[in-house]
Design an enzyme around this catalytic site. Structure first.
Site, PDB file in Angstrom:
ATOM      1  N   CYS B 138      30.987 -23.369  20.896  1.00 48.62           N
ATOM      2  CA  CYS B 138      29.804 -23.593  21.723  1.00 48.62           C
ATOM      3  C   CYS B 138      28.517 -23.091  21.067  1.00 48.62           C
ATOM      4  O   CYS B 138      27.428 -23.285  21.610  1.00 48.62           O
ATOM      5  CB  CYS B 138      29.991 -22.944  23.087  1.00 48.62           C
ATOM      6  SG  CYS B 138      31.467 -23.595  23.907  1.00 48.62           S
ATOM      7  N   HIS B 266      22.241 -18.767  27.155  1.00 47.15           N
ATOM      8  CA  HIS B 266      23.426 -19.622  27.042  1.00 47.15           C
ATOM      9  C   HIS B 266      23.908 -19.967  28.453  1.00 47.15           C
ATOM     10  O   HIS B 266      24.173 -21.120  28.756  1.00 47.15           O
ATOM     11  CB  HIS B 266      24.497 -18.869  26.243  1.00 47.15           C
ATOM     12  CG  HIS B 266      25.682 -19.686  25.856  1.00 47.15           C
ATOM     13  ND1 HIS B 266      25.587 -20.931  25.298  1.00 47.15           N
ATOM     14  CD2 HIS B 266      27.019 -19.421  25.943  1.00 47.15           C
ATOM     15  CE1 HIS B 266      26.801 -21.402  25.047  1.00 47.15           C
ATOM     16  NE2 HIS B 266      27.689 -20.509  25.443  1.00 47.15           N
ATOM     17  N   HIS B 301      27.967 -27.675  30.760  1.00 45.97           N
ATOM     18  CA  HIS B 301      28.081 -27.170  29.384  1.00 45.97           C
ATOM     19  C   HIS B 301      28.436 -28.353  28.490  1.00 45.97           C
ATOM     20  O   HIS B 301      29.534 -28.898  28.570  1.00 45.97           O
ATOM     21  CB  HIS B 301      29.159 -26.097  29.310  1.00 45.97           C
ATOM     22  CG  HIS B 301      29.137 -25.296  28.034  1.00 45.97           C
ATOM     23  ND1 HIS B 301      28.566 -25.770  26.860  1.00 45.97           N
ATOM     24  CD2 HIS B 301      29.602 -24.057  27.755  1.00 45.97           C
ATOM     25  CE1 HIS B 301      28.695 -24.851  25.922  1.00 45.97           C
ATOM     26  NE2 HIS B 301      29.310 -23.805  26.444  1.00 45.97           N
TER      27      HIS B 301
END
Lengths: 275, 371
Positions: B138, B266, B301
């Site tokens: 990620c 994030h 995400h």
């Protein structure tokens, strides 16, 4: 850039066995890397080795064989970059996880993280405390060269004081044919340190082989890629075309790492041969 | 070596084609999270994701090709905004986790290889300079931008196109589900009621250039990366790794914490990630942080696309002088020093923006942008 970089350790694993700066040539057991126990190669503990996927196992063994822990003391590990370059990563893990999604099967959470090749590097970081930049590259053409170039760049630009570069892939015999690729179990690990190569210079090919792999000038290794490159044959195929049952012909991909592993064996001895 | 400017932007998200559609939705606080449609039959622990509309997928023909088609659209937009730079010396860095899963999931030749996807994209947009594919979980997107900046510093390219892309599939959704990482409903990053992340699919693109005349008014001034050396799938509890990456980014930029005007987090919505980010920023700033917010409650995400896509938000915040907030954020239980925005808020002119990311394998990456 003026920061010199040299190779301070080198280790490798392939279907034939493991070898490196810190490991005499040793064949893998029958069944290959999946059957290997850490203690068969090293006089140290590795509590997590058993649960690793095949590619992470290869990476762990190659890095240990390179003597990375000895060459990078704990106080320097905050600045140690980890770089992985591969073509496919671990297709074995990809397929194993995909198969676990079939109706009636149990989804395999322990396998899912290993479908990302960067997980290999995380395993290394946890084991040795490496806290520098992490870069996981995937290349269809020149993963070896790209991995070395980018690791060297991290040191040259001051983002790391040392780097461990792992070049390799794992595709098992059982899945390769169905995917149209050749089986491969191969990882080459190099320990790069900032600074001049200790001892001799200028660079000399024969001297290099003599001293190799204890120290090696990186200057001739993996020049940076610049300009147009040849496109792979597959890119001409229609997108999404079914390829099952076809196997790609061997290419230049991975040629560097194979050559280095062969050189390693010439210098250090083949499994079962003289050290 | 001169500055590295942002010269072009592109996006393809569930909000539609184009960076403007994406940034407009972020400004309005509209969420793309909705009940599963294409993935409705998948056995998993959530009923929500930010899926692309069915007609978009139908147009592509096969979901396995989505990462490529999304990337091509975002890349084309960024190149157009940058004035169609010459391709011969243009570099390409693609950021993705698994790319095109064809061959692994059903027929096809993608084989989950980011490098294969990058070559296909390079051919489609005629890029002939250096190219690479980054798969750092990620944190891929920010690692890809950092790689592009290194190429520029080392003279390998004067312009680099960075494209992040990923799509949803049973492989990905069930993977995160098996790790118990998904919120059953829509994710609520930094909210005390959060239960996990929601997934999304998208592509984002940034064109980096050394030519100030091509600049959109924002530069990449720093980047920093680190590893937690702590756990394979979980972040460190204390946030030290992310603090270290942030400090490295600021050091490269020649800036200090006092120069930061905005932090784009994030913000996945998992209990541990959000707490870790709060701790990391509290350590970095040693007190109350600058205004901070994330946008995964709007986009889900998007994995390999997230870093590039969310960089567009940080860049837009600098351009407009204001940062988006999360109007749905309830009580937060992360470090009290983290100054979470609940509404669009002006940010200090002249400051820099940090973009944070963290991923499996303990990877942390941070970019610093400035006007």
């Amino acid at each position: 850039m003026s920061v010199p970089v040299h190779i301070a350790g080198i280790g490798a694993v392939d279907a034939e066995g493991a070898i490196g700066s810190a490991l005499a040539a040793t064949p893998l057991p029958e069944g290959g890397i999946a059957r290997l126990r850490w203690k068969q190669l090293f006089d140290s503990e590795n509590a997590t080795f058993r649960r690793l996927d095949p590619l992470s196992r290869c990476v762990s063994v190659a890095v240990e064989a390179a003597g990375a822990a000895d060459r990078i003391p704990p106080e320097r590990r905050s600045g140690t970059a980890l770089v992985m370059a591969s073509r496919f990563g671990c297709l074995h893990s990809d397929l194993r996880f995909e198969e676990s999604l079939a109706p009636g099967r149990q989804v395999a959470p322990a396998v899912f993280p290993y479908t990302l090749p960067s997980t290999c590097l995380g395993e290394l970081a946890v084991r040795h405390g490496f806290k520098g930049p992490v870069l996981c590259l995937s290349s269809e053409l020149e993963p070896d060269r790209e991995g070395l170039c980018e690791a060297r760049a991290l040191i040259e630009l001051g983002e790391a004081t040392s780097a461990i570069v792992c070049l390799g892939d794992y595709v098992g015999e059982e899945e390769a044919g169905g995917l149209g690729v050749e089986p491969v179990c191969e990882v080459l690990a190099l320990v790069l340190l900032a600074g001049e190569r200790p001892g001799d210079s200028p660079h000399d090919r024969e001297a290099l082989l003599e001293s190799w792999p204890r120290s090696l000038d990186i200057a001739e290794e993996a020049p940076p890629a610049v300009g147009p490159r040849v496109r792979p044959e597959w890119s001409e195929s229609p997108p999404g075309a079914a390829r099952r049952g076809r196997t790609e012909k061997s290419t230049r991909v991975g040629q560097y790492r194979r050559e280095v592993i062969e050189r390693l064996r010439r210098v250090l001895g083949a499994p079962g041969g003289p050290p | 070596m001169g500055a590295i400017h942002v010269g072009g932007r592109g996006a393809f998200t569930p909000f539609g084609a184009g960076a403007a559609a994406f940034l407009g939705a972020v400004r309005d606080g509209r969420s793309a999270l909705r009940p599963l449609e294409r993935l409705a039959g998948v056995d998993c622990l959530t009923s929500v994701a930010a899926e692309l509309p069915a007609d978009v997928v139908a147009e592509v023909g096969d979901w396995r090709s989505l990462p490529f088609h999304l990337a091509r659209a975002a890349a084309g937009e960024a190149l157009a905004e940058a004035g169609e730079p010459a391709r011969a010396e243009l570099g390409l860095v693609v950021s993705t986790t698994k790319g095109d899963l064809s061959g692994i999931c059903g027929p096809g030749a993608g084989l989950g290889s980011p490098g294969r996807l990058a070559e296909r994209l390079a051919a489609a947009v005629s890029i002939e300079g250096p190219r690479a594919a980054v798969s750092c979980a990620c944190a891929s997107g920010l690692a890809a931008v950092a790689l592009g900046c290194r190429w520029i510093l080392l003279g390998r390219a004067s312009r680099v196109l960075v494209v992040g892309t990923d799509s949803l599939s049973p492989f990905v959704v069930q993977g995160f589900s098996s790790l118990l990482a998904l919120d059953p409903g829509a994710c609520r990053p930094f909210d005390a009621r959060r239960k996990g992340l929601s997934l999304g699919e998208a592509a984002g693109a940034l064109l980096l250039t050394t030519d100030e005349r091509e600049s959109l008014g924002v530069r990449v001034v720093g980047w920093g990366e680190s590893n937690d050396a702590n756990h394979i799938t979980g972040p460190s509890r204390d946030g030290e790794g992310l603090r270290l990456a942030s400090a490295r980014a600021l050091e490269r930029a020649g800036l200090g914490p006092e120069d930061v005007a905005y932090i784009h987090l994030h913000g996945t919505g998992t209990v541990y990630n959000d707490a870790m980010e709060g701790n990391a920023m509290a350590r970095l700033f040693g007190g109350p942080t600058p205004p901070a917010s994330g946008t995964k409650q709007l986009t889900g995400h998007t994995l390999g696309a997230a870093g590039v896509l969310e960089s567009l938000v940080a860049i837009e915040a600098l351009r407009r002088g204001e940062a988006p907030g999360d109007g749905e954020l309830g009580e937060s239980d992360v470090h009290e020093g983290l100054r979470l925005l609940r509404e669009t808020t002006p940010i200090a002119r002249g400051g820099c923006a940090l973009k944070l990311a963290a991923g499996f394998g303990g990877i942390n990456a941070v970019l610093a942008f400035a006007r």
